[in-house]
Enzyme design. Structure first.
Site, PDB file in Angstrom:
ATOM      1  CG  HIS A  56      -2.866  -1.075  -3.354  1.00 38.08           C
ATOM      2  ND1 HIS A  56      -3.725   0.222  -2.998  1.00 38.08           N
ATOM      3  CD2 HIS A  56      -2.925  -1.498  -2.181  1.00 38.08           C
ATOM      4  CE1 HIS A  56      -3.928   0.685  -1.780  1.00 38.08           C
ATOM      5  NE2 HIS A  56      -3.241  -0.703  -1.326  1.00 38.08           N
ATOM      6  CG  ASN A  62      -3.871   4.530   0.606  1.00 36.97           C
ATOM      7  OD1 ASN A  62      -5.062   4.533   1.278  1.00 36.97           O
ATOM      8  ND2 ASN A  62      -3.148   3.240   0.786  1.00 36.97           N
ATOM      9  CD  GLU A 118      -4.788   2.682  -5.879  1.00 40.65           C
ATOM     10  OE1 GLU A 118      -4.237   2.235  -4.662  1.00 40.65           O
ATOM     11  OE2 GLU A 118      -4.943   4.032  -5.853  1.00 40.65           O
ATOM     12  CB  SER A 163      -0.871  -0.084   1.186  1.00 41.74           C
ATOM     13  OG  SER A 163      -1.752  -1.143   1.303  1.00 41.74           O
TER      14      SER A 163
END
Ligand code: T1G
Length: 653
Positions: free
Chosen positions: A431, A481, A443, A410
């Site tokens: 991801h 994120n 992702e 991540s």
């Protein structure tokens, strides 16, 4: 060979046994474009006028019957004949018209079929009125004809949810009259011949028995609660619930409602997302690049994330070899995976044969060499760079040079992991979002060295896993994120400046988020972010404003719901505003000599949206995200951004 009559570029017909067999051929989904509507109108007129024609069959070319009205025509001036006019001509036809559903009949496609006098489908067909997913209601009779066929409660459930029903269910609901066990068109011609001479079964002439309020609430309650602030589902319920009115009145109300909703911001947002999802997997430079074949997937680390990935892979038909560092961990991982498969079996998502097939395709091991047959290996081990680099170096020794290595990290830099392997061009990031067997978003991280066919393979595997792939470049936190961090920072600035956690959460929930940011933190736990902040402390830019409130909470042992307290208190499990947190926040403001002020919901929403959009603009400028709509997809599918607001980039536009 029967002679073909062409009525328009997309509508042609042949005559068989006195039946006009009309085929719609408008790739890719036979959407009812202006050309289709005009061709159908001509075909109906031709059938009515020709004495030798005793009935009509309407079917689609390819794998879809009719995928609905042409969404690309929305927002443009209507071109005659509009769909409701064509549909009314079908129902009014003096000769029987049979719909032969060769595939999905959705939206306007099902509405057209409902106006036919008989509906026969291939067993693989699906039906639905998914208009609410586009922020609108059916606009060509669906809310009035469907309840006449299946009753108000069943029609409310289908239309307000927008879900798709398979052929067998549609038959049991009486949406369909027959499933064709043999050739669909032959069976449809047979049906048309049977109907010749009998009085046509006009759906519009049936009556929809009024449903009492309790039945309506039972059918719509959960759907409307889930729909939160969206208008279309509630309007759909209203229209279906009043379908006992004369047909003309119901159709007029439905059309007016459809036109109003179609021009709404909410509908524009949902259309934006519809097309964005289909754009996301189109990556410049991949045209003509073939994905590598993937049959066996290795998964390293069978914890929560690894097990979820394994279940998704097994469900997509892959063979899965799970690797963990000890026999106990491997067995535990296997049990977790089998447990999830058993839940799918119990819920009916899997039948017994499917369960056994998937369980058979799973093996677990503690021996690296057992991964040798893998075409793709995905690591979901502890998010530590040394651990991942060590693993990839071990994998280098056992898998083939063309085997793709994917990291699920991540926050770490996949370029650094790739650089440590013998073939960095075969490394990319995948991801997943937890739980990986549920969350659609994936992702796909394109590293500096990632080869084009490796990227194409990542996208192909994502599609087969029924994920929503969004390609991202390498940056800390990738797209999701990184934006989440920006919006969290802004929320913490707001705390220091005078807002309180419950005010910020209320503003987010009022905007359409299912849960506010601080409530989410309490649910997920504060310690992971705390550990990351401590790791970053040494490299933090001293000029950047850093809010220490969350650190104070963690130092006080307030780690979220599981510790009984976090941003909120949880007496008997109920989230409650905690004056202790307010005191901690006030102490931090005093330390910084900040004179607190109050913030309106609108101000809070604007500041958080602006923070997300600003970070999104930066991601575009840096080339990390290829398009603004990709950013919208990530925030909607990974972070609870309300789809009917279109995502942070659309909302700001
Ligand atoms: N209009 C225009 N384009 C459409 C379309 C539509 N209805 N449906 C799909 N496309 C495009 C899509 O953008 C993509 O384009 C290509 O077709 C393949 O789509 C009056 C007003 C039918 C189940 O909501 O659910 O009827 O990327 O990748 O996986 O009341 O498409 O290739 O350029 O999804 O095989 C209601 C929407 C409309 C159904 C096929 N209908 N479509 O899935 O292909 S509103 C819907 C789907 C309406 C009436 C109202 C799926 C599909 P490109 P795809 P697929």
């Amino acid at each position: 060979m029967n002679e073909v009559t062409t009525f328009s570029a997309t509508v042609s017909a042949t005559i068989r046994d006195g039946i006009l067999v009309v085929t719609i051929d408008n790739a890719p989904v036979n959407a009812t474009s202006a050309d289709v509507r005009s061709g159908l109108e001509k075909a109906l007129a031709h059938a009515d006028a020709a004495p030798g024609i005793r009935g009509v069959v309407i079917t689609g070319a390819g794998k879809t019957f009719i995928g609905g009205a042409d969404i690309r025509e929305f927002g443009k001036p209507a071109i005659e004949p509009i769909l409701p006019v064509v549909i009314e001509k079908i129902e009014a036809s003096s000769k029987p018209v049979v719909a032969a559903l060769n595939g999905a009949a959705l939206g306007g496609g099902l509405e057209l079929a409902l106006a036919c006098h008989y509906r026969i489908a291939s067993p693989s067909a699906q039906v639905g009125l998914p208009e609410v997913k586009l922020g609108i209601v059916p606009g060509a009779g669906g809310t009035q004809r469907l309840p006449r066929l299946i009753g108000v409660p069943a029609a409310i459930e289908l239309i307000a949810s927008g879900r798709i029903a398979k052929a067998k269910e549609a038959l049991s609901l009486c949406i369909l009259d027959e499933l064709a066990e043999t050739d669909l068109v032959d069976a449809a011609i047979e049906a048309a011949r049977r109907l010749t001479g009998a009085s046509p079964r006009k759906t519009g002439e049936l009556t929809a028995a009024p449903a009492d309020p309790t039945e309506i609430d039972k059918a719509s309650g959960k759907i409307l609660a889930k729909a939160r602030g969206q208008k279309a589902p509630a309007e759909a319920v209203r229209l279906v619930a009043s379908s006992h009115r004369p047909l003309a009145a119901g159709l007029a109300d439905e059309r007016a409602t459809f036109l109003t909703l179609r021009d709404s911001r909410e509908a524009a947002a949902l259309r934006h997302i519809f097309f964005a999802e289909r754009e996301a997997s189109k990556v410049a430079g991949l045209e003509g690049i073939d994905a590598r074949p993937v049959v066996t997937i290795g998964i390293c680390g069978l914890g929560l994330m690894g097990s979820g990935i394994a279940v998704a892979a097994l469900g997509a038909g892959y063979t899965v070899i799970g690797l963990d560092q000890s026999l106990e961990a491997a067995q535990k991982g296997r049990q977790r995976i089998i447990g999830l498969l058993e839940r799918n079996l119990a819920s009916g998502r899997l039948d017994q044969a499917g369960f056994e097939a998937q369980a058979t395709r799973l093996s677990v091991t503690v021996t690296d060499a057992d991964l040798a047959p893998c075409d793709l290996v995905i690591e979901a081990v502890f998010d530590d760079l040394t651990v991942k680099i060590d693993l990839f170096r071990r994998l280098d020794k056992v898998v083939r040079p063309e085997t793709i290595l994917a990291t699920n990290t991540s926050y770490l830099n996949p370029d650094e992991i790739a650089a440590a392997t013998a073939h960095p061009e075969r490394v990319l990031g995948l991801h997943f979002f937890s739980p990986a067997h549920v969350m659609r978003l994936l992702e796909v991280v394109r590293c500096k060295e990632t080869a084009l066919d490796v990227l194409a393979t990542g996208l192909a595997v994502a599609k087969r896993l029924r994920k929503l792939p969004v390609v991202t470049g390498v940056t800390e936190g990738f797209i999701g994120n990184r934006i989440f961090s920006a919006y969290r920072r802004e929320a913490e600035y707001l705390l220091e400046d005078g807002a309180l956690p419950h005010e910020i959460d209320a503003a987010l929930e009022d905007y359409g988020f299912p849960m506010g940011l601080f409530a989410v933190y309490d649910m997920a736990g504060l310690e992971i972010a705390w550990a990351r902040r401590k790791r970053q402390a040494a490299i933090r830019d001293p000029s950047e404003r850093y809010v220490e409130i969350a650190d104070r909470l963690c130092e006080a042992g307030r780690l979220g719901q599981k510790s009984g307290r976090g941003w909120y208190a949880y007496p008997d499990g109920k989230r409650t505003i905690d004056p202790e947190v307010t005191a901690i926040i006030e102490a931090e403001r005093a330390k910084r000599s900040i004179a607190a002020r109050s913030f309106s919901q609108d101000e809070i929403q604007k500041r958080l949206l602006n923070a997300m959009a600003a970070e999104g603009e930066a991601l575009l400028a840096e080339g990390i995200a290829a398009r603004a709509s990709d950013i919208d997809l990530v925030m909607i599918n990974g972070y609870g951004f309300p789809a009917y607001k279109g995502g942070p980039m659309f909302a700001k536009s």
